[in-house]
Design an enzyme around this catalytic site. Sequence first.
Site, short mmCIF file in Angstrom:
data_model
loop_
_atom_site.label_atom_id
_atom_site.label_comp_id
_atom_site.label_asym_id
_atom_site.label_seq_id
_atom_site.Cartn_x
_atom_site.Cartn_y
_atom_site.Cartn_z
N TYR A 70 46.50 27.09 37.12
CA TYR A 70 45.62 28.25 36.93
C TYR A 70 44.16 27.79 37.01
CZ TYR A 70 44.75 33.02 35.19
OH TYR A 70 44.39 34.34 35.08
N ARG A 108 59.94 45.65 45.32
CA ARG A 108 60.89 44.92 46.17
C ARG A 108 62.27 45.54 46.04
NH1 ARG A 108 60.37 38.76 44.42
NH2 ARG A 108 60.28 39.75 42.38
N TYR A 157 44.42 41.28 43.05
CA TYR A 157 44.27 40.71 41.70
C TYR A 157 45.41 39.75 41.37
CZ TYR A 157 47.87 44.03 40.15
OH TYR A 157 49.05 44.71 39.99
N TRP A 180 39.42 39.58 38.84
CA TRP A 180 40.02 38.70 37.83
C TRP A 180 39.46 39.12 36.48
CZ3 TRP A 180 38.48 32.96 36.72
CH2 TRP A 180 39.46 32.35 35.92
#
Length: 330
Positions: free
Chosen positions: A49, A171, A240, A266
């Site tokens: 991250y 999905r 994002y 962000w």
Amino acid sequence: LLYERHGEPAAVVQLKDLEVPKLGDCDVHVKMLAAPINPADINMIQGTYPLLSPLPAVGGNEGVGEVLEVGRCVAGLRPGDWVIPADAGLGTWRTQGVFPEEMLLKVPSDIPVLCAATLSVNPCTAFRLLADFESLAPGDSIIQNAANSGVGQAVIQIARASSIRTINVVRDRPDLPKLVERLMVLGADHVVTEEMLRKPEMKDIFKSIPRPRLALNCVGGKSTTEMLRHLQPKGTMVTYGGMAKQPVMVPVSAFIFRDVRLRGFWMTQWRKDHAQDQESMAAMMDTLCQLIRRGQLTAPACTEVPLQDYRAALEASMKPFVSSKQILLL
């Protein structure tokens, strides 16, 4: 829950007993109540991250706690108040902690504990995505992928409360009808699979609602290119997240002939940029808490897990097609 090195969460995170630090004049002693496991928490433990806590670190960026005691210079909080992190990196996966007052935000204690525990990341992100990039009016529409994510569920509900229509992309999966039904109950106008984005039937949707002016992308790759196709000229796509770990691909024609805009967002950066702007923060929190009180914004689908079962919770949060957020009860 402590980790001393980066790596796979189930391998590096350990449950440790630590002494609670002494309460300083500007500190607040907090008993944590509940804290979720978010994708960013996992990425921080893995070391991938953009924002990493100095090691050893306590996991968790989000959660809610109750104030037990305050230092003598603390003015804005008192015992019994509920608080959430003011910023990322607080380390919420713990039973108790002592934090400087400025690292905490007071929230009303009359909202459900799971709503409070999941308030500071996903609903705030959803709120800013809807507010900051296009001036949307009742009757306008937006399109988003990863619609069953925490942010996706919050976008559906906040949009519905403002009479903004949502086209929600998910999905394909074995229990698709169940998921579609769940998102419709939250207030989704349309739920489509990524495959359907390419089909002529999409035209039918736009007989009853306008083409979206805003697209919200948390996936990347092919999903993004397909969503972009349905955007109005001069519309905006905000990225994002990047769950597919693939780049955002945009046809040149979308830029030249339709003048679409691509932006990024962000939440951590927004908080940094608005650190001195308490009004924006308070207004956002106030609006979200009012929506929660009115039943227009609920916590995402959650699985509550006792702290000692943290390994199972970490593993469950990393499985594909998980529509339920793991919440550690502290």
